[in-house]
Design an enzyme around this catalytic site. Structure first.
Site, PDB file in Angstrom:
ATOM      1  N   ARG A 160      10.587  72.429  47.834  1.00 21.97           N
ATOM      2  CA  ARG A 160       9.897  73.089  48.935  1.00 21.97           C
ATOM      3  C   ARG A 160       8.952  74.200  48.489  1.00 21.97           C
ATOM      4  NH1 ARG A 160      13.956  70.530  50.888  1.00 21.97           N
ATOM      5  NH2 ARG A 160      14.924  71.378  49.023  1.00 21.97           N
ATOM      6  N   THR A 161       9.440  75.082  47.617  1.00 23.11           N
ATOM      7  CA  THR A 161       8.588  76.216  47.254  1.00 23.11           C
ATOM      8  C   THR A 161       7.341  75.723  46.523  1.00 23.11           C
ATOM      9  OG1 THR A 161      10.549  77.581  47.073  1.00 23.11           O
ATOM     10  CG2 THR A 161       8.551  78.474  46.110  1.00 23.11           C
TER      11      THR A 161
ATOM     12  N   LYS B 175       5.715  73.545  22.064  1.00 22.62           N
ATOM     13  CA  LYS B 175       5.428  73.793  20.638  1.00 22.62           C
ATOM     14  C   LYS B 175       5.893  75.178  20.222  1.00 22.62           C
ATOM     15  CE  LYS B 175       1.023  71.276  20.860  1.00 22.62           C
ATOM     16  NZ  LYS B 175      -0.425  71.508  20.752  1.00 22.62           N
TER      17      LYS B 175
ATOM     18  N   ARG C 107       7.974  80.499  38.989  1.00 16.57           N
ATOM     19  CA  ARG C 107       9.439  80.537  39.127  1.00 16.57           C
ATOM     20  C   ARG C 107      10.032  80.498  37.725  1.00 16.57           C
ATOM     21  NH1 ARG C 107      12.979  76.844  43.135  1.00 16.57           N
ATOM     22  NH2 ARG C 107      12.182  78.461  44.531  1.00 16.57           N
TER      23      ARG C 107
ATOM     24  N   HIS D 227      13.153  86.398  45.862  1.00 15.16           N
ATOM     25  CA  HIS D 227      12.350  85.253  46.293  1.00 15.16           C
ATOM     26  C   HIS D 227      11.534  85.727  47.499  1.00 15.16           C
ATOM     27  CE1 HIS D 227      11.045  81.282  46.889  1.00 15.16           C
ATOM     28  NE2 HIS D 227      12.182  80.619  46.825  1.00 15.16           N
TER      29      HIS D 227
HETATM   30  C1  NCD Z   1      16.192  78.511  47.195  1.00 10.45           C
HETATM   31  C2  NCD Z   1      15.919  79.043  45.793  1.00 10.45           C
HETATM   32  O1  NCD Z   1      15.309  78.357  44.942  1.00 10.45           O
HETATM   33  O2  NCD Z   1      16.292  80.171  45.572  1.00 10.45           O
HETATM   34  N1  NCD Z   1      15.435  77.386  47.513  1.00 10.45           N
HETATM   35  C3  NCD Z   1      14.137  77.519  47.910  1.00 10.45           C
HETATM   36  O3  NCD Z   1      13.325  78.145  47.279  1.00 10.45           O
HETATM   37  N2  NCD Z   1      13.798  76.961  49.084  1.00 10.45           N
HETATM   38  C4  NCD Z   1      17.641  78.337  47.460  1.00 10.45           C
HETATM   39  C5  NCD Z   1      18.457  77.454  46.574  1.00 10.45           C
HETATM   40  O4  NCD Z   1      17.995  76.890  45.575  1.00 10.45           O
HETATM   41  O5  NCD Z   1      19.637  77.286  46.898  1.00 10.45           O
END
Ligand code: NCD
Length: 311
Positions: free
Chosen positions: A60-61, A88, A109, A137
């Site tokens: 999703r993100t 590398k 991320r 987040h």
């Molecule tokens: C969350 C995350 O990655 O922190 N998911 C997300 O970004 N929608 C929650 C999770 O992974 O449980």
């Protein structure tokens, strides 16, 4: 649309955002919701490039940021960790410096907490934290706030149950900070196994925090925010096994809840919300996922328009 500059240039933590920044982003997400519904998209970021740099899995993100960028008329540089020079042995600093010379914003991320702060030091374009380990987040918190704003209203007194892995759940860490910036009439009910309690650093003076059991508070709640037990954060698998099925939201539990309550989840879910709940109008998690793209359009346009003026 009239646009005012934000008070920050990177989105690393919600703590750096002011109430006015947050409400501007909410207004902008509403605007982009209308734009997408009426026209599919716009050209606000035409000619701009967003880098997507994900060291941890995401559906999703990562996809909603990419979709947001495309709907704003921009383009996406997707870094494939398996085929780039990280393989590398290239340093994190060199990778970030390289990407910041090809694009206008890095959405990142990473499994390590605070890694985004390092990235921001090496980058001369905005860095957006898409999840840093067990830290924060912020874009999820903003879309969660936008969900509550849309479904219930954000300025009224709210009783919010936070359920699951409150220790490792970065979405919860950011959400508490985000909500308490705009509303000081919130009671948070903290519902977690003993070993997965909310770290005290996230408890603040702008809300009431009450430890509770799900069955004891569910009938009072306006929002039930459910999270996954984060298996990947456990060193010992037996410790995960001991808590993995601590909470399951099912019909018998939902019968105790108000008709106006909403169930939220950042997703992915495992077994913590029974599939039978998906049909319940109070299940807001798929709507929440959709609101995410509008909020991420708002975030990208705010942070990237700023850089375009100062390049
Ligand atoms: C969350 C995350 O990655 O922190 N998911 C997300 O970004 N929608 C929650 C999770 O992974 O449980």
């Amino acid at each position: 649309m009239l646009s005012h500059p934000l008070s920050v240039s990177n989105l690393l933590s919600v703590s750096a955002l002011s109430r006015s920044d947050i409400m501007q982003l909410v207004g902008s997400a509403d605007h982009y919701k209308r734009v997408v519904c009426n026209f599919g998209g716009c050209d606000d970021l035409k000619g701009s490039v967003m880098t997507s740099l994900f060291y941890e899995p995401s559906t999703r993100t990562s996809c909603s940021f990419k979709a947001a960028m495309l709907r704003l008329g921009g383009s996406v540089l997707d870094v494939d960790l398996n085929s780039c020079s990280i393989k590398k042995g290239e340093s994190f600093q060199d990778t970030v410096q390289t990407l910041s010379s090809y694009s206008d914003c890095i959405v990142m991320r990473h499994p390590q907490r605070h890694s985004v702060h390092q990235a921001a030091k090496y980058s001369n374009i905005p860095v957006i934290n898409a999840g840093d380990g067990i830290g924060e987040h912020p874009s999820q918190a903003l879309l969660d706030l936008y969900t509550i704003y849309t479904e219930l209203g954000i300025e009224r007194p709210l009783k919010i149950g936070l359920v699951g892995d409150l220790k490792h759940g970065r979405t919860v860490h950011s959400l508490i900070q985000c909500l308490t910036k705009v509303n000081n009439k919130i009671i948070f009910y903290l519902i977690s196994p003993e070993t997965l309690k909310l770290p005290t650093e996230y408890i603040n003076d702008y809300a009431h925090f009450v430890e509770s059991e799900l069955e004891d508070c569910i009938s009072d709640l306006d929002v039930l925010y459910v999270t996954r037990i984060q298996k990947e954060r456990f060193d010992i698998v037996e410790e995960y096994d001991a808590v993995k099925d601590s909470y399951i939201i099912d019909q018998s539990l939902m019968r105790l809840a108000k008709t106006q309550m909403i169930v939220m989840h950042p997703l992915p879910r495992l077994d913590e919300i029974a599939k039978e709940i998906d049909q319940d109008p109070r299940a807001a998690y798929f709507r929440q996922m959709k609101y995410g793209m509008y909020m991420r359009m708002a975030i990208l346009s705010k942070f990237m328009m700023k850089i375009r003026f100062t390049h």
